[in-house]
Design a protein around this motif. Structure first.
Motif, PDB file in Angstrom:
ATOM      1  N   CYS A   1       0.805  -1.216   0.000  1.00 18.99           N
ATOM      2  CA  CYS A   1       0.000   0.000   0.000  1.00 18.99           C
ATOM      3  C   CYS A   1       0.840   1.270   0.000  1.00 18.99           C
ATOM      4  O   CYS A   1       0.312   2.378   0.147  1.00 18.99           O
ATOM      5  CB  CYS A   1      -0.932   0.002   1.211  1.00 18.99           C
TER       6      CYS A   1
ATOM      7  N   LEU B   1      -0.187   4.367  -2.179  1.00 19.43           N
ATOM      8  CA  LEU B   1      -1.527   4.934  -2.046  1.00 19.43           C
ATOM      9  C   LEU B   1      -1.477   6.296  -1.356  1.00 19.43           C
ATOM     10  O   LEU B   1      -0.638   6.527  -0.476  1.00 19.43           O
ATOM     11  CB  LEU B   1      -2.418   3.992  -1.237  1.00 19.43           C
TER      12      LEU B   1
ATOM     13  N   VAL C   1      -8.749  -3.392  -5.335  1.00 17.89           N
ATOM     14  CA  VAL C   1      -7.698  -3.393  -6.355  1.00 17.89           C
ATOM     15  C   VAL C   1      -8.258  -2.947  -7.704  1.00 17.89           C
ATOM     16  O   VAL C   1      -7.636  -2.159  -8.426  1.00 17.89           O
ATOM     17  CB  VAL C   1      -7.056  -4.789  -6.472  1.00 17.89           C
TER      18      VAL C   1
ATOM     19  N   LEU D   1      -2.508   0.308  -6.969  1.00 18.55           N
ATOM     20  CA  LEU D   1      -2.386  -0.907  -6.170  1.00 18.55           C
ATOM     21  C   LEU D   1      -2.356  -2.141  -7.068  1.00 18.55           C
ATOM     22  O   LEU D   1      -1.637  -3.109  -6.793  1.00 18.55           O
ATOM     23  CB  LEU D   1      -3.544  -1.006  -5.176  1.00 18.55           C
TER      24      LEU D   1
END
Length: 257
Positions: A40, A43, A139, A145
């Motif tokens: 992650c 992100l 996803v 991701l």
């Protein structure tokens, strides 16, 4: 229902403690020690907040299995602390170690209904788990991701190939040297207690010598002899039960290549 001002001190303390616990649980992504290295990492804050809503922390005891080979793949997970063993069963019922998962590694197989391997905690471990179907939906909605997941999958295949080479061609000395270098790169200790700086020459072994023997396909006697040999030759220093300091990295690297 009584408000906080009407509660006894003990009741009030329990309510406040519960509220703090709930707040900490909601913010575990922000406080995650491996966030900058985990899947992650790319992100943004809003995406992390959304991911936080579908995940939760889970503590695993030594020997506890998170995923079983061939069974429904309910979860995927990031390793937060501890080391996990990935294994499969051969046709004659023997266990075949496929590799180890360290903090920040991603385990599980999205978009696959059954787990291709078993995942077991070698010691105490903490993972951030997501229901596979929830994670798959997330996803699909977040391209960064999805790209990171592909990178991790390809990296996992490369590690599996290297592991098969390790077990198939390396002798006992070479296997242990390779494992020590791998653990050193993934499980280092802070320098003088400074959590921001790490010493890649000193680390805690995350497993017992019997577990090392099982992982490397050796006997515990062979593993103990190789540790003694490395220590006597000044390649490593052993402090306490599991603290290892690499003194001659060049020797280990020569054996591992």
């Amino acid at each position: 229902m009584a408000n906080i001002s009407e509660r006894s001190p003990n009741e009030t303390g329990s309510v406040l403690a519960e509220a703090v616990e709930q707040r900490n649980e909601l913010n575990f992504c922000q406080a995650c020690s491996v966030r900058n290295r985990a899947i992650c990492a790319d992100l943004d804050d809003h995406e992390v907040e959304l991911l936080n809503r579908i995940g939760r922390r889970r503590h695993l005891d030594p020997g506890e299995t998170l995923l079983w080979e061939g069974e429904e793949a309910i979860f995927v997970a990031n390793v937060v602390s501890g080391v996990m063993k990935l294994s499969t069963q051969t046709s004659d019922g023997r266990e075949q170690i496929l590799g180890l998962a360290y903090p920040s590694d991603f385990i599980g197989r999205p978009f696959t209904e059954t787990s291709p391997y078993s995942v077991e905690a070698l010691g105490e471990a903490v993972v951030c788990i997501f229901r596979r179907l929830d994670f798959e939906r997330f996803v699909h909605e977040h391209a960064r991701l999805e790209h990171k997941l592909l990178e991790r999958t390809l990296s996992e295949l490369d590690k599996t190939r290297r592991w098969m080479l390790l077990l198939g061609r390396f002798n006992a000395e070479e296997r242990l040297a390779t494992l020590l270098l791998e653990v050193a790169s993934r499980n280092t200790l802070p320098i003088d207690g400074n959590a921001g700086q790490f010493d890649d020459e000193q680390f805690e072994l995350p497993m017992s010598r019997q577990q090392i023997a099982d992982v490397l396909g050796l006997t515990i006697e062979t593993v103990s002899r190789q540790f003694t040999k490395f220590r006597d030759e000044g390649v490593i220093m052993i402090s306490g039960h599991r603290t290892i300091t690499i003194l001659r990295r060049d020797v280990l690297e020569a054996l591992a290549t």
